[in-house]
Design an enzyme around this catalytic site. Structure first.
Site, PDB file in Angstrom:
ATOM      1  CG  HIS A 162      -0.405   0.240   2.528  1.00 48.59           C
ATOM      2  ND1 HIS A 162      -0.037  -0.780   3.372  1.00 48.59           N
ATOM      3  CD2 HIS A 162      -0.136   1.375   3.208  1.00 48.59           C
ATOM      4  CE1 HIS A 162       0.425  -0.280   4.502  1.00 48.59           C
ATOM      5  NE2 HIS A 162       0.380   1.029   4.428  1.00 48.59           N
ATOM      6  CG  ASP A 195       0.254  -4.060   3.016  1.00 51.66           C
ATOM      7  OD1 ASP A 195       0.389  -3.534   1.892  1.00 51.66           O
ATOM      8  OD2 ASP A 195       0.152  -3.391   4.068  1.00 51.66           O
ATOM      9  CB  SER A 276       3.242   2.001   5.879  1.00 46.58           C
ATOM     10  OG  SER A 276       2.052   1.722   6.537  1.00 46.58           O
TER      11      SER A 276
END
Length: 428
Positions: A162, A195, A276
């Site tokens: 993402h 992910d 992230s």
């Protein structure tokens, strides 16, 4: 084989919900959700960081410095949609357009003591900071930033899907290194189900790869360090402990209905939007997880707020095989069971309920069918992993590889039974 999406009991929302898009006030739902409009699970990626072109030019010094798969697979918690678009959190004051100046966040000089004692945060920082990068992505859909981890000296970098998914349709990716230099990068491969993404920086050499550790060696209460670029603030170090292991985290589903569910390392090290793709390391400086999502209170005007001490990292052991496939340009493969499941129903009419994942459908020819599983069976354990619901089963099976053999414990008509299952692969 075609995977079947997991099912939820009628009227029962999934345990986790993805963050609402920026500016939305949609509240989270599910048994783990707090009162409406107060908390959400969101990707640790800041968005709306400025107009296209904000990232620095490649190779220039920056100014100032520096299924079961839901076919058991399915689940639903993706770290939040396009990098920098949904659940956006920005550094500094908002301008009249509601867009922050995160892209212009100044870099700061890193001062670490290389002579610090072994096992100290200073020593860990000195070892790991050169291996963690800031990633800036720009496309026609928006822009955002996240973090990444160097895994080869010639520029191979591990991050979250993402973080870079905005670049899927002609976007640009720029990597900012700890020494103040920058380089453009291309995406080698992505895997939305875990992910995970692998990118390659152009024209670089002599980088410091991170040391890969073992997430299976982690224990609850153990000290860990998170390093990344929260709110665009590169090379930020935070510390805390492992507060839980094998936490089923479901961050959403992609356009094909496949879910991002993983057995996360939960930590209270401060993780915020922008972390992230960054590193979670032990006190030897070894990579044990990739920071991916947070549980957060909702900020004013519907914006997602920062860390409340509940962050989630993808265990490095679970994605090592995926990373190897993506580096080679191969499509990632996953273990699957060939069933559709829901949370087991709650007790009714005074009857004792069984906690687990209830089988809703069994695919023809699947390993589950060959093992004798039937609709209505409630799976309670896979090997020694206790199954508490559909996400728990998806996350557990996701931690295995195709052709692994597992012992499955299930309840049928109140009687406990076991079966040996050789897991299928979604490659077929």
């Amino acid at each position: 084989m075609t995977e079947l999406p997991p099912q939820q009991p009628s009227g029962t929302p999934p345990q986790w919900t993805p963050p609402a898009p920026s500016g939305s006030t949609q509240p989270p739902a599910g048994p783990f959700a707090p009162p409406p409009a107060q908390t959400s699970v969101m990707p640790a990626v800041p968005g709306a960081l400025g107009a296209p072109g904000a990232p620095g030019a490649p190779n220039k010094k920056r100014a100032g410095r520096t299924g079961l798969v839901a076919a058991v697979l399915a689940g639903a918690l993706v770290a939040g949609g396009a990098a920098g678009v949904g659940g956006a959190a920005v550094y500094g004051a908002l301008n009249d357009d509601g867009i922050g100046g995160g892209a212009n966040t100044p870099a700061t000089s890193q001062v670490v003591d290389a002579k610090a004692p072994e096992g100290s945060i200073e020593k860990v920082s000195a070892k790991v900071l050169p291996s963690v990068v800031k990633i800036e992505v720009t496309s026609q859909q928006g822009s955002g930033s996240g973090s990444g981890v160097v895994i080869s000296s010639d520029g191979t970098i591990l991050t979250n899907n993402h973080v870079v998914e905005l670049a899927a349709n002609g976007g640009t990716v720029t990597v900012d290194f700890n020494d103040g230099t920058s380089a453009s990068a291309e995406v080698l491969g992505t895997d939305p189900l875990t992910d995970t993404a692998v990118i390659k920086a152009s024209g670089v050499s002599g980088l410091t790869p991170i040391t890969i550790g073992k997430s299976s060696n982690l224990t609850v209460g153990q000290s860990v360090v998170a390093i990344g670029s929260p709110f665009g603030l590169d090379s930020t170090v935070t510390t805390g402990i492992v507060s839980a292991l094998d936490r089923p985290v479901n961050v959403g589903v992609d356009q094909s209905g496949a879910a991002t569910v993983y057995p996360a390392v939960q930590t209270d090290a401060a993780i915020n939007p922008g972390n992230s793709g960054g590193a979670l390391v032990d006190l030897n400086g070894n990579l044990v997880g990739i920071n991916a999502s947070i549980r957060s209170n909702s900020g004013a005007n519907g914006e997602d707020a920062g860390s409340i001490g509940i962050g989630f990292a993808i265990p490095i052991d679970e994605i090592n095989p995926i990373v190897e496939q993506l580096e080679k340009g191969e499509k990632a493969t996953h273990a699957q069971f060939g069933i559709s499941v829901s949370d087991a129903p709650q007790a009714q009419n005074g009857k004792t309920s069984v906690t687990g994942a209830q089988v809703q459908e069994v695919s023809d020819g699947s390993t589950a069918q060959k093992a004798g599983l039937e609709k209505g069976d409630i799976i309670t354990k896979v090997d020694d992993h206790v199954i508490t619901g559909s996400d728990s089963l998806v996350a557990t099976v996701r931690s295995y590889r195709p052709d692994d053999k597992v012992d499955v414990t299930y309840s049928r008509n109140g009687e406990q039974q076991t079966a040996k299952v050789t897991l299928d692969s979604d490659a077929s």
